[in-house]
Design a protein around this motif. Sequence first.
Motif, PDB file in Angstrom:
ATOM      1  N   GLU A 133     -10.312  -1.976   8.210  1.00 29.12           N
ATOM      2  CA  GLU A 133     -10.075  -0.627   8.756  1.00 29.12           C
ATOM      3  C   GLU A 133     -10.507   0.459   7.776  1.00 29.12           C
ATOM      4  N   TYR A 134     -10.439   0.159   6.477  1.00 30.38           N
ATOM      5  CA  TYR A 134     -10.888   1.106   5.440  1.00 30.38           C
ATOM      6  C   TYR A 134     -11.691   0.332   4.400  1.00 30.38           C
ATOM      7  N   ALA A 135     -12.669   1.020   3.793  1.00 34.58           N
ATOM      8  CA  ALA A 135     -13.452   0.402   2.722  1.00 34.58           C
ATOM      9  C   ALA A 135     -13.763   1.459   1.675  1.00 34.58           C
ATOM     10  N   THR A 136     -13.794   1.036   0.415  1.00 36.40           N
ATOM     11  CA  THR A 136     -14.232   1.948  -0.641  1.00 36.40           C
ATOM     12  C   THR A 136     -15.715   1.719  -0.895  1.00 36.40           C
ATOM     13  N   ILE A 137     -16.402   2.833  -1.243  1.00 35.64           N
ATOM     14  CA  ILE A 137     -17.832   2.721  -1.527  1.00 35.64           C
ATOM     15  C   ILE A 137     -18.194   3.735  -2.618  1.00 35.64           C
ATOM     16  N   PRO A 138     -18.942   3.302  -3.648  1.00 36.77           N
ATOM     17  CA  PRO A 138     -19.371   4.237  -4.690  1.00 36.77           C
ATOM     18  C   PRO A 138     -20.330   5.285  -4.104  1.00 36.77           C
ATOM     19  N   THR A 139     -20.281   6.489  -4.644  1.00 36.92           N
ATOM     20  CA  THR A 139     -21.059   7.585  -4.057  1.00 36.92           C
ATOM     21  C   THR A 139     -22.567   7.407  -4.222  1.00 36.92           C
TER      22      THR A 139
END
Length: 321
Positions: A100-106
């Motif tokens: 449902e959520y994911a982190t991603i580097p900019t």
Amino acid sequence: MRAVRLHEHGDADVLQVEEIDRPEPADDELLVEVAAAGINPVDTYFRDGSYEPVDVPFTPGVDVAGTVAVTGEAVEDFAEGDRVYGTGIGNGGFQGSYAEYATIPTDRVVHLPDGADLTEAGGAGVAAVTAWRALIDHADLDPAEYCLVHGGSGGVGHAAVQIAAAVSARVITTASEEYHDELADYGAETVLDYGRDDLVDAVREAADGGVDAVLDHRLDDYLQFDADVAATGARVVGIGENSTDPGFTNDGAARSKDVSYQFMSMFNTPDLRVPLRGAAHLMDTGDLSIDVARSYDLEEAAEAQRAVMEDSFLGKLVIEP
Ligand SMILES: NC(=O)c1ccc[n+]([C@@H]2O[C@H](COP(=O)([O-])OP(=O)(O)OC[C@H]3O[C@@H](n4cnc5c(N)ncnc54)[C@H](OP(=O)(O)O)[C@@H]3O)[C@@H](O)[C@H]2O)c1
């Protein structure tokens, strides 16, 4: 939040949906509420351990599109609520997007223009970046050149057909008969069945003698073929194979025409934001459509990963959590 996870490498059945804590973004990361996560063959290689083993528990999913929920402390260019899409997570170094959520580097994500659809963008990352990197960066494709895209109905293939057409190349592609009309609509000048016996002659004829650039996703089938249909000075970009021992039966066909071969991995792209922005612009202008053939729930992740390796479809499969 709900996330698909594996605790050991194996077949698709190791993928299970679990309730876990929502991750916190690091200083240079975004937390994205996932709208769509593309399904890629590479997701299955990270799952089954045929690539570098991943630290478990692991959530697969290299591609993501969605809405920014939280920004890391050092992030300046994104704000909560921004529509974004990106690629290059879910590879062992980072947890992935089947959640449902994911982190991603900019440095792996860009804004999505208003004219681009979030679900399509979820399936765009690997396909469009690979096609862009192969044809624009490596093959240096020019307007009016003949470009052969093997397997134009695939995820990478259908993006490549459209990106090549967008730079006014003359596109020749191969696909199963049922996809020919759609690939012509996507800008292919010639669409050929890859099963036909006279494929070398048909490609040469369509290209006035030889093609200038080739995108090859099955090097074990087409390494020699590429040399045989090449024009002098042609550039062949190899992105994949089914068995790891492709070879020539007559390397002279390549040598006599100064054919260049470049093999590549999307993960080596120096700055993923460059092709991501390029593809976003083409999606915004309508020059690149990501054809979403099927959409799955998180609970269907195993089925989606089976389908991406075994089924025939035009375009991309995505998970919409
Ligand atoms: N190096 C990289 O960075 C990179 C990046 C992305 C993908 N890849 C690799 O590239 C390959 C394709 O990826 P994808 O996501 O585009 O897969 P995909 O969506 O499953 O597409 C595969 C395509 O291959 C076609 N095909 C099947 N048999 C064929 C044949 N004998 N000749 C020509 N085409 C044939 C299929 O057409 P039909 O359905 O009509 O049979 C389908 O369009 C995979 O091996 C993947 O791992 C590499």
